[in-house]
Design a protein around this motif. Structure first.
Motif, mmCIF file in Angstrom:
data_model
loop_
_atom_site.group_PDB
_atom_site.id
_atom_site.type_symbol
_atom_site.label_atom_id
_atom_site.label_comp_id
_atom_site.label_asym_id
_atom_site.label_seq_id
_atom_site.Cartn_x
_atom_site.Cartn_y
_atom_site.Cartn_z
ATOM 1 N N ILE A 295 164.503 -135.988 5.033
ATOM 2 C CA ILE A 295 165.680 -135.398 5.672
ATOM 3 C C ILE A 295 166.849 -136.351 5.490
ATOM 4 N N ASP A 296 167.931 -135.858 4.917
ATOM 5 C CA ASP A 296 169.119 -136.692 4.696
ATOM 6 C C ASP A 296 170.266 -136.220 5.573
ATOM 7 N N GLU A 297 171.043 -137.212 6.041
ATOM 8 C CA GLU A 297 172.222 -136.886 6.830
ATOM 9 C C GLU A 297 173.433 -137.480 6.147
ATOM 10 N N SER B 123 178.314 -134.251 7.024
ATOM 11 C CA SER B 123 177.371 -133.312 7.644
ATOM 12 C C SER B 123 177.060 -133.732 9.074
ATOM 13 N N ARG B 124 176.995 -135.044 9.283
ATOM 14 C CA ARG B 124 176.612 -135.548 10.613
ATOM 15 C C ARG B 124 177.599 -135.085 11.683
ATOM 16 N N VAL C 129 171.900 -131.363 8.433
ATOM 17 C CA VAL C 129 171.144 -132.273 7.575
ATOM 18 C C VAL C 129 170.705 -131.516 6.329
ATOM 19 N N SER C 130 170.177 -132.245 5.341
ATOM 20 C CA SER C 130 169.562 -131.556 4.205
ATOM 21 C C SER C 130 168.109 -131.984 4.094
ATOM 22 N N SER D 129 170.346 -127.709 1.769
ATOM 23 C CA SER D 129 171.402 -128.384 2.525
ATOM 24 C C SER D 129 171.874 -127.476 3.656
ATOM 25 N N LYS E 61 169.765 -129.930 12.526
ATOM 26 C CA LYS E 61 168.854 -131.071 12.552
ATOM 27 C C LYS E 61 167.503 -130.697 13.169
ATOM 28 N N LYS F 63 163.812 -130.686 11.322
ATOM 29 C CA LYS F 63 162.712 -131.492 11.844
ATOM 30 C C LYS F 63 161.468 -130.634 12.050
#
Lengths: 169, 499
Positions: free
Chosen positions: A120-122, A126-127, A132-133, A149, A153, A157
């Motif tokens: 998971i990337d932030e 985006s934050r 998140v992606s 993307s 969040k 998860k």
């Protein structure tokens, strides 16, 4: 001679076309907007600087460059906006799918039992919107595995948890 | 054989390894600095005696330094086997400790270059599908130790030990020298030529870098332009060059094939293929059946006449590393019966011969024409800008028929068919390639469609395996969806491990 398509012994298995795809968050449009805008500003500054230093003197009327750039910017935004509606994902019992594109459509499905890891990337922008992606990776040359993307969040998860359970179980 | 006992303690490679490592370092140094050596020899007479003395001392010191380095590398290179893991300690200053589980080991290969052949040691390479850091190369082991190590690592493979009793010692395939010449003469000579040109270009670049450094760049450029201008004038020279290049291409393929595949022997052992080949560098590869992701059987018209073809085995490659050529294993000069034997070993009980071939939509041909046309017009544009004379455009007369011919051929050769377990994709222009991939080895599937394809209701299907992509271009969307769903179904219900 046997026809490959007639030969399939199992007649019913889950079909991807009958799956309900979920669109990604509408908020993601703002992220795209800001990202595109930043790129545009950087290019604009560079061009302006070049213009100021008279590097572009071989072009008679530099105003057209700016007009062209604005035109590009607007058309990119329109394409991105329509494209956003085409970005959809679906999590099924045993796989995850992602669909996207207007001019170049693509649909990718990764079965859970081939997934090596989930990420998971932030991004910084985006934050701000709580997005998140989610990327999944398989073995081999995994440069174009699946990446979704613009997920909330919490949702990302949950999907990650779901996939992790499936992989281990 | 109490082979495991041997490896439970940390041990070093054979003492001869120092020599191998030393020569290896020297070779690398030579490759990096050969230009200095070249300069040195050229200006030999210009040096005064005292400078010469210093140079000799410097070189001697360097040689001693390399030797100490080789010795330290040898001293610090230790390995052992513990709990189904291969453990390696190495590094002089920066120590690394690597541990690889046996399940992750893809291949154990033996290799022998000329020096290793002379001093009678084997290089053992342990390959994994993981990152390139996990690749282990033990430079020198006696044959006995090397096979003991291999045994120790593979012994836990249960299925292997069970079947060890029924080992067959007669080779499945043995390609003699004459056969090899036949194979090499029917190779893709264009490819050989391109390889040779690539090598020459890198060589040339090194030289031109040198000349540039010496400020003699212009001389070289003048020399080349003088030659090219005369080249334009004389057709005889062009024809001569063409013949020359053809001979060079054929020669280079012969040399390449003979060097690489000399004395090619293939054994079938323990459900694995053992492949031995090479002239200057002897190579032994053990190809485990389960690790093969997909195979491709290829031939060309001449090879077909002679009844020989070659098989390419693709194994899993790791993500970020560049495509590694040595992970692609090739067996040349296979006869029909041998292909059958290999096929039945890898994919038993599969009869795919009496299936209908499914062909691509004619859109595929149109797309190739469009792309070819685009390429041609760009090329013509460049020609127009580069040359003032209109003679350059005559090349189109040669190129256009070649384009049409190859597009028609590749359209006709593009097909796919599948049964419950396997997908076969055929393709090629002059060469014909037939790729076999079991459905359960697929990592993910992708459906691709441009707007134009969407209008015609067709799509491309891309199968991603651990060793690369396999693409079926331009088939009807209904069929694409069917095969897509079926692949997912097979992958998701499969219990077999893909590696």
């Amino acid at each position: 001679m046997i026809d490959s398509f007639q030969n399939i012994a199992v007649t019913s298995f889950p079909e991807i076309t009958k799956t309900d795809f979920k669109p990604i968050e509408n908020k993601y449009l703002k992220v795209i907007l800001i990202n595109t805008f930043i790129v545009f500003i950087i290019v604009l500054v560079l061009v302006f600087f070049a213009d100021y230093k008279n590097i572009l003197e071989f072009i008679e009327n530099t105003i057209w460059i700016y007009v062209g750039m604005v035109f590009c910017f607007i058309s990119v935004l329109i394409v991105k906006k329509i494209g956003l509606k085409k970005r959809k994902y679906a999590v099924r019992e045993k796989d995850i799918s992602y669909e996207k594109g207007i001019l170049f459509r693509s649909l990718t499905t990764v079965p859970f039992n081939r997934i090596q890891h989930v990420e998971i990337d932030e991004g910084p922008i985006s934050r701000l919107f709580g997005l998140v992606s989610l990327s999944v990776f398989t073995a081999g040359d995994s440069s174009d595995d699946l990446k979704v993307s613009g997920l909330l969040k919490e949702e990302a998860k949950q999907i990650k948890e779901f996939i992790s359970n499936k992989i281990d179980g | 054989m109490d082979s495991t006992a041997n490896f439970s303690q940390f041990r070093r490679q054979s003492k001869k390894g120092i020599l191998v490592i030393y020569l290896n370092i020297l070779y690398k140094a030579f490759k990096a600095f050969w230009i200095f050596l070249f300069l040195f020899i050229q200006k030999f007479s210009k040096f005064s005696e005292s400078t010469l003395f210093y140079i000799y001392v410097g070189v001697a010191l360097l040689l001693i330094f390399f030797f100490i380095r080789a010795y330290l590398i040898f001293k610090n290179f230790q390995f052992k086997i513990e709990n189904h893991h291969f453990i390696l300690k190495k590094g002089i200053i920066k120590k690394t400790n690597t541990s690889i589980s046996f399940d992750r080991i893809q291949n154990i290969n033996f290799k022998q270059n000329i020096i290793q052949q002379i001093i009678n040691v084997h290089e053992v390479n342990i390959e994994t599908a993981g990152s390139s850091k996990a690749e282990i190369s033990i430079k020198a082991l006696s044959f006995k130790k090397a096979s003991a190590l291999k045994q120790a690592i593979t012994i836990f493979d249960k299925s292997a030990t069970e079947q060890a009793a029924e080992e067959v010692e007669t080779p499945l395939l043995k390609v003699g020298f004459l056969e090899l010449i036949k194979v090499s003469l029917t190779e893709n000579h264009l490819q050989s030529l391109l390889l040779l040109v690539a090598i020459l270009i890198s060589f040339f670049q090194q030289i031109s870098d040198l000349f540039e450094g010496l400020g003699k760049r212009e001389i070289l450029d003048n020399y080349i332009s003088k030659n090219t201008s005369s080249l334009e004038n004389s057709i005889i020279l062009i024809v001569g060059l063409l013949i020359f290049f053809t001979i060079i291409a054929v020669l280079s393929s012969v040399v390449r094939v003979v060097l690489k595949h000399f004395n090619l022997t293939v054994f079938v052992k323990n459900n694995a293929l053992e492949i031995y080949q090479g002239l200057t560098t002897k190579n032994a590869v053990i190809l485990k059946k389960d690790k093969v992701q997909h195979i491709t059987i290829s031939d060309n018209p001449i090879k077909k006449k002679l009844g020989i073809s070659f098989i390419t085995f693709k194994q899993a490659i790791s993500g970020k590393v560049k495509k590694k050529q040595d992970k692609i294993i090739k067996i040349v000069g296979c006869k029909g019966a041998q292909i059958e034997a290999i096929k039945t070993l890898l994919f038993p009980d599969e009869n795919l011969e009496n299936f209908d071939k499914n062909f691509s939509d004619s859109y595929f041909r149109n797309r190739m024409y469009l792309r070819g046309g685009l390429f041609l017009s760009i090329m013509n544009g460049v020609l127009f800008l580069a040359f003032d004379v209109s003679h350059a455009f005559w090349i189109n007369i040669l190129l256009i028929p070649v384009f049409i011919f190859s597009i028609e051929l590749s359209f006709r050769k593009q097909y796919y068919l599948f049964n419950n377990e396997f997908l076969i994709v055929g393709q090629g222009t002059i060469e014909t390639h037939k790729t076999y991939v079991p459905f359960f080895k697929v990592q993910h599937v992708k459906l691709k469609q441009t707007v134009f394809q969407a209008r015609k209701n067709i799509a491309d299907v891309v199968f991603q395996t651990a060793s690369g992509k396999i693409k079926i271009p331009c088939i009807s969307i209904a069929k694409a969806h069917k095969i897509y769903n079926y692949t997912l179904f097979k992958v998701e219900t499969s219990q077999k491990s893909w590696m």
